[in-house]
Write an enzyme that holds these catalytic residues in place. Structure first.
Site, short mmCIF file in Angstrom:
data_model
loop_
_atom_site.label_atom_id
_atom_site.label_comp_id
_atom_site.label_asym_id
_atom_site.label_seq_id
_atom_site.Cartn_x
_atom_site.Cartn_y
_atom_site.Cartn_z
N THR A 57 38.94 53.91 36.76
CA THR A 57 38.45 54.78 35.70
C THR A 57 38.37 56.23 36.17
O THR A 57 38.54 57.15 35.39
CB THR A 57 37.06 54.30 35.22
OG1 THR A 57 37.19 52.95 34.74
CG2 THR A 57 36.51 55.19 34.11
N TYR A 88 36.42 44.21 45.20
CA TYR A 88 36.89 44.35 43.82
C TYR A 88 37.98 43.32 43.59
O TYR A 88 39.09 43.44 44.10
CB TYR A 88 37.42 45.77 43.62
CG TYR A 88 37.72 46.16 42.18
CD1 TYR A 88 37.49 45.31 41.11
CD2 TYR A 88 38.24 47.42 41.90
CE1 TYR A 88 37.76 45.69 39.82
CE2 TYR A 88 38.52 47.82 40.61
CZ TYR A 88 38.28 46.94 39.57
OH TYR A 88 38.56 47.33 38.29
N LYS A 93 32.75 43.30 42.54
CA LYS A 93 33.04 43.71 41.17
C LYS A 93 34.04 42.70 40.64
O LYS A 93 35.17 42.59 41.13
CB LYS A 93 33.62 45.13 41.10
CG LYS A 93 33.92 45.57 39.66
CD LYS A 93 34.50 46.96 39.58
CE LYS A 93 34.81 47.30 38.13
NZ LYS A 93 35.47 48.63 37.99
N VAL A 106 29.53 46.92 36.42
CA VAL A 106 30.13 48.22 36.73
C VAL A 106 31.02 48.53 35.53
O VAL A 106 32.07 47.91 35.36
CB VAL A 106 30.95 48.17 38.02
CG1 VAL A 106 31.64 49.52 38.25
CG2 VAL A 106 30.08 47.82 39.22
#
Length: 294
Positions: free
Chosen positions: A50, A138, A166, A206
């Site tokens: 992002t 992640y 995540k 998140v």
């Protein structure tokens, strides 16, 4: 054992603001970080997808971490994305983020090369051994091409600095297995799974959508924690139309978030949202924020 929420519960995967000239806009980044914390974010995740990490330089990544750290103070967890397809480069990014003031690092599965599980485990251990701050792994096989398998995750959980995940694996069964057998804090990286993952023992989320609706997303967790699961489900339903438009409409979350914020352009190869998409996003945002969130 880690704490149940090592970086808080409600984390924002923050965009990286750019000026009209396309250069890093640290003033806007500082203001956005302060606003997000003021509206309910427990922590901030910088330099992720992002945050347009594929198109920001190492120097820009470090400058952003330093600026946001100074803006929000020492009490707000700041996690820096440091993942790459290169273990050596990932270590360099991780040590630079730690030196810039990050409280933790987000390490994505190496992409494109699709390393086998033993190599994947060695990669994460190499990074964890190189820094003094905790790691959030992640797991996003849809983008990287490689899943962190459950057995690999169980072994990695034994490392003292690997404390969180995540989770974008879209495997609630696998995630629940790891949550039940380790102290890893699982954060949803997919808005539609924020509440389901939290309900089976996740630590929080998140979120990209939190860039524009931090208070509304947090309210779902607050209701659940208060024991009102029906209210949590109701509030969660209210967030879904905006989340769907932002994350599942064919446009990247970076693009849709920036369409709703005054944070400058996206960097190529991304392109800004068109007028029709922007109008739809604004309508969904206005509908969400018009609800009562007391």
């Amino acid at each position: 054992m880690t704490t149940p929420h090592p970086f808080g519960r409600a984390l924002c995967a923050m965009i990286t603001p750019f000026g009209s000239d396309g250069e890093l806009d640290l003033d806007t980044a500082r203001k956005l970080a302060v606003r997000l914390v003021g509206e309910g974010c427990d922590g901030l995740v910088l330099n992720g997808t992002t945050g347009e990490s594929p198109t920001t330089s190492d120097a820009e990544k470090t400058a952003l971490v330093r600026a946001v750290r100074e803006a929000v103070g020492a009490h707000v967890p700041v996690v820096a994305g440091v993942g790459s397809a290169d273990t050596r480069h990932t270590v360099e990014l991780a040590t630079a983020a730690e030196a810039a003031g990050a409280d933790g690092v987000l390490v994505v599965t190496p992409y494109y090369s699709r390393p086998p599980q033993a190599a994947l485990e060695a990669h994460f251990r190499r990074v964890a051994d190189a820094v003094g701050v905790p790691l959030m792994l992640y797991d996003i096989p849809g983008r990287t091409g490689t899943r962190i398998e459950v057995e690999t995750m169980l072994r990695l959980a034994a490392h003292p600095r690997i404390v969180a995940v995540k989770d974008c694996a879209y495997d609630l069964l696998g995630s629940a297995k790891v949550i039940g057998r380790t102290s890893l804090a699982y954060y949803s990286g997919c808005e539609e799974l924020n509440l389901p993952l939290y309900a089976v023992g996740g630590a929080g989320y998140v979120s990209t959508v939190a860039n524009v609706a931090p208070r509304q997303l947090r309210a779902v967790l607050d209701a659940f924690d208060a024991g009102d699961t029906a209210e949590a489900a109701r509030l969660n339903q209210l967030t879904l139309p905006l989340a769907e438009l932002m994350m599942a409409s064919g446009l990247p979350g970076t693009v849709t978030a920036k369409a709703l914020l005054d944070a400058g352009p996206v960097r190529e190869p991304l392109q800004p949202a068109g007028r029709e998409a922007t109008d739809g996003l604004r309508a969904a945002y206005e509908e969400l924020t018009a609800q009562s969130w007391a």
